[in-house]
Write an enzyme that holds these catalytic residues in place. Structure first.
Site, PDB file in Angstrom:
ATOM      1  N   GLU A 103       0.929  -0.967  -0.065  1.00 45.18           N
ATOM      2  CA  GLU A 103      -0.091   0.080  -0.143  1.00 45.18           C
ATOM      3  C   GLU A 103       0.643   1.129  -0.081  1.00 45.18           C
ATOM      4  O   GLU A 103       1.337   1.593   0.870  1.00 45.18           O
ATOM      5  CB  GLU A 103      -1.167   0.120   1.537  1.00 45.18           C
ATOM      6  CG  GLU A 103      -1.964   1.692   1.556  1.00 45.18           C
ATOM      7  CD  GLU A 103      -2.254   1.793   0.546  1.00 45.18           C
ATOM      8  OE1 GLU A 103      -2.562   2.804   0.576  1.00 45.18           O
ATOM      9  OE2 GLU A 103      -2.822   0.895  -0.524  1.00 45.18           O
ATOM     10  N   ARG A 106     -16.382   2.606   4.861  1.00 39.35           N
ATOM     11  CA  ARG A 106     -15.364   2.169   4.184  1.00 39.35           C
ATOM     12  C   ARG A 106     -13.903   2.166   5.224  1.00 39.35           C
ATOM     13  O   ARG A 106     -13.849   1.344   5.738  1.00 39.35           O
ATOM     14  CB  ARG A 106     -15.000   3.389   3.097  1.00 39.35           C
ATOM     15  CG  ARG A 106     -15.927   3.581   1.864  1.00 39.35           C
ATOM     16  CD  ARG A 106     -15.265   3.785   1.403  1.00 39.35           C
ATOM     17  NE  ARG A 106     -16.590   3.907  -0.198  1.00 39.35           N
ATOM     18  CZ  ARG A 106     -16.603   3.414  -1.554  1.00 39.35           C
ATOM     19  NH1 ARG A 106     -15.398   2.630  -1.257  1.00 39.35           N
ATOM     20  NH2 ARG A 106     -17.314   3.136  -2.183  1.00 39.35           N
ATOM     21  N   ARG A 140     -20.790  14.543  -0.764  1.00 46.23           N
ATOM     22  CA  ARG A 140     -20.966  13.665   0.014  1.00 46.23           C
ATOM     23  C   ARG A 140     -20.896  13.757   1.050  1.00 46.23           C
ATOM     24  O   ARG A 140     -19.858  15.017   1.580  1.00 46.23           O
ATOM     25  CB  ARG A 140     -20.238  11.917  -0.213  1.00 46.23           C
ATOM     26  CG  ARG A 140     -20.287  11.467  -1.039  1.00 46.23           C
ATOM     27  CD  ARG A 140     -18.833  10.139  -1.337  1.00 46.23           C
ATOM     28  NE  ARG A 140     -19.523   9.178  -2.548  1.00 46.23           N
ATOM     29  CZ  ARG A 140     -18.381   8.872  -3.381  1.00 46.23           C
ATOM     30  NH1 ARG A 140     -17.112  10.517  -3.667  1.00 46.23           N
ATOM     31  NH2 ARG A 140     -18.032   8.562  -4.088  1.00 46.23           N
ATOM     32  N   TYR A 181     -28.872   6.661   2.572  1.00 45.39           N
ATOM     33  CA  TYR A 181     -28.947   5.385   3.637  1.00 45.39           C
ATOM     34  C   TYR A 181     -28.800   5.429   4.784  1.00 45.39           C
ATOM     35  O   TYR A 181     -27.516   5.871   5.043  1.00 45.39           O
ATOM     36  CB  TYR A 181     -29.188   4.237   2.359  1.00 45.39           C
ATOM     37  CG  TYR A 181     -27.574   4.392   2.017  1.00 45.39           C
ATOM     38  CD1 TYR A 181     -26.320   3.497   3.328  1.00 45.39           C
ATOM     39  CD2 TYR A 181     -27.132   4.602   1.016  1.00 45.39           C
ATOM     40  CE1 TYR A 181     -25.197   3.386   2.676  1.00 45.39           C
ATOM     41  CE2 TYR A 181     -25.938   4.762   0.713  1.00 45.39           C
ATOM     42  CZ  TYR A 181     -24.729   3.986   1.679  1.00 45.39           C
ATOM     43  OH  TYR A 181     -23.385   4.170   1.045  1.00 45.39           O
ATOM     44  N   ASP A 235     -11.619  -1.988  -9.338  1.00 46.68           N
ATOM     45  CA  ASP A 235     -11.519  -0.714  -9.976  1.00 46.68           C
ATOM     46  C   ASP A 235     -10.367  -0.779 -10.678  1.00 46.68           C
ATOM     47  O   ASP A 235     -10.439  -0.357 -12.041  1.00 46.68           O
ATOM     48  CB  ASP A 235     -11.507   0.539  -8.534  1.00 46.68           C
ATOM     49  CG  ASP A 235     -13.227   0.799  -7.964  1.00 46.68           C
ATOM     50  OD1 ASP A 235     -13.665  -0.147  -8.615  1.00 46.68           O
ATOM     51  OD2 ASP A 235     -13.510   1.762  -7.153  1.00 46.68           O
ATOM     52  N   ALA A 295     -17.774  -2.601  -5.565  1.00 45.34           N
ATOM     53  CA  ALA A 295     -17.631  -2.766  -4.477  1.00 45.34           C
ATOM     54  C   ALA A 295     -17.879  -4.497  -4.288  1.00 45.34           C
ATOM     55  O   ALA A 295     -16.722  -5.522  -3.880  1.00 45.34           O
ATOM     56  CB  ALA A 295     -16.798  -2.263  -2.621  1.00 45.34           C
TER      57      ALA A 295
END
EC number: 1.-.-.-
Length: 446
Positions: free
Chosen positions: A40, A125, A206, A239, A322, A335
């Site tokens: 990463e 997430r 968002r 949601y 992705d 996802a």
């Protein structure tokens, strides 16, 4: 924590990218006793705190890979629309976000469609990644590793070179490094248009809203259930997340202008920009927007729709999630299909490991050649099994957003035409939700 042991004759897999799909794939491989290391580029897991939701079929893929993945999902506060098909709340709902249909009841919004949601579960997430990481043994993840190049050594090993000057070897490489995938660029080259994502001319704002404040605007029932508010050139989706203590809110706007900077997909935005774009919309929608922070991040939505990848693998290098099929989020399933990818790959690579451990290894040269052939065959099978479905999702996601944003929603004469779109949306949604997981696994064995 489970202790995993490996032998030098077994394949060692390098995964590039520590997002949701990369971490879940790592857990799936570890569960199958496949040697793996995750690289990463950031100092730690970097997912934003936005919401994410998984279908029942995606959660079944998680369960098949490792029950610890499902446990992590539950611990981070995943909440379900409902897993019971007969439950009246187990639906995704579309309502008119633009027109006011009752002057006597100004908060009333016309229902447009509802589709059985098949057990979506949502969470944050960043919290999910944090919980998943607890199941990965120390030393499996290496941070601060930004990929530069990939080479094949004389001993058939894949050599990963990082920008910090370090290198590591693996028998195969899987790129789970997202929409800006460096592994994808390596496979196709900087001059191939499929190496880079394209702007969809949609942007997203968002934010998370406290549930008690959301209830003041939406009412209790609407706030605790998934809804799309559609209208001309935009839609708002919300949601519940975090055990129904917060409402995940996303406002999508159409944008005809070019994105100004292709090197970044996010810029500074404001709530006032959203309010200006939604001027004249239903007061309930404007009330929810008013609960968002003054300063917002403005996310450009890119995908692989214009130039889909002709294949997902080459030799011992493969793409997943992705990195292979970046999609806009309008199906809420990017996802989910990445999790399907992870199950497919972990199954195939487990078969490679089993074949190698059962076979007569012979000489070292023969062993390396056999391993390489098996790994390449596994990746070719992955391409055959996964590419059509995942590329369809990229195109379908664009299509449903166009249906949400029809200009006809603002025209009383043409609005009935717009409302006919939901049969198409239902068919497209069911293709995602009701996925034949067992059929996919059977394909890996043929």
């Amino acid at each position: 924590m489970t202790i995993y042991t490996f032998t030098s004759s077994e394949p060692h897999i390098a995964i590039v990218g520590g997002g949701i799909v990369g971490v879940i794939l790592t857990l799936g491989l570890l569960r199958q006793n496949v040697s793996v290391r995750l690289y990463e580029q950031s100092a730690g897991f970097r997912e934003i705190g936005a919401g994410i939701a998984f279908t029942a079929s995606a959660r079944r893929c998680m369960e098949l890979m490792d029950p610890a993945i499902i446990d992590a999902l539950r611990r981070c506060g995943a909440v379900s629309v409902s897993d019971k098909v007969a439950d009246e709340d187990d639906h995704l709902r579309w309502i008119d976000g633009y027109n006011q249909h009752s002057k006597a009841h100004p908060t009333y919004q016309k229902p447009l469609a509802e589709i059985c949601g098949s057990g979506f579960q949502g969470c944050r997430r960043d919290q999910l990644l944090e919980e998943l990481a607890k199941h990965i043994p120390s030393g499996t993840i290496m941070f601060h590793k930004r990929l530069d190049t990939i080479q094949q050594g004389k001993d058939h090993k894949m050599i990963l070179n990082f920008v910090d000057g370090s290198s590591n070897q693996a028998d195969a490489v899987i790129g789970c490094d997202g929409i800006k995938s460096r592994v994808r660029q390596h496979l196709f080259g900087d001059n191939h248009p499929a190496s880079f994502p394209q702007y969809t001319h949609k942007v997203a704002y968002r934010g998370l809203v406290p549930m008690d404040r959301a209830i003041e605007i939406l009412g209790t029932w609407k706030a605790h259930n998934f809804h799309h508010h559609v209208g001309p050139g935009a839609h708002l989706t919300h949601y519940p997340v975090a055990n129904h203590t917060a409402l995940n809110v996303v406002v999508f706007l159409s944008d005809e202008t070019p994105w100004p900077d292709s090197t970044t997909m996010v810029s500074k935005g404001t709530r006032s920009e959203v309010e200006k774009a939604l001027q004249g919309w239903h007061p309930t929608v404007l009330g929810i927007v008013n609960l968002l922070p003054d300063e917002l991040s403005k996310w450009a939505l890119f995908d692989q729709g214009e130039f889909p990848l002709p294949h997902y693998s080459k030799g011992r290098i493969c793409l997943a999630g992705d990195a292979a099929h970046a999609s806009s989020p309008h199906h809420g399933a990017g996802a989910c299909l990445g999790v399907e990818d992870a199950l497919c790959l972990s199954t195939l690579l487990s078969q490679v490991r089993t074949t190698l451990t059962q076979a007569d290894e012979g000489s070292k040269d023969k062993s390396e050649s056999s391993m390489g052939q098996l790994l390449e065959a596994a990746f070719e099978t992955f391409n055959l099994v996964r590419r059509t479905r995942t590329q369809w999702l990229v195109n379908s996601s664009r299509r449903v957003c166009d249906l949400y944003h029809q200009q006809e929603w603002a025209d009383p004469i043409r609005c009935p035409k717009a409302e006919t779109c939901f049969e198409e949306i239902r068919d497209r949604s069911y293709k995602i939700w009701h996925f034949d997981v067992d059929g996919m696994l059977e394909q890996t064995r043929t």
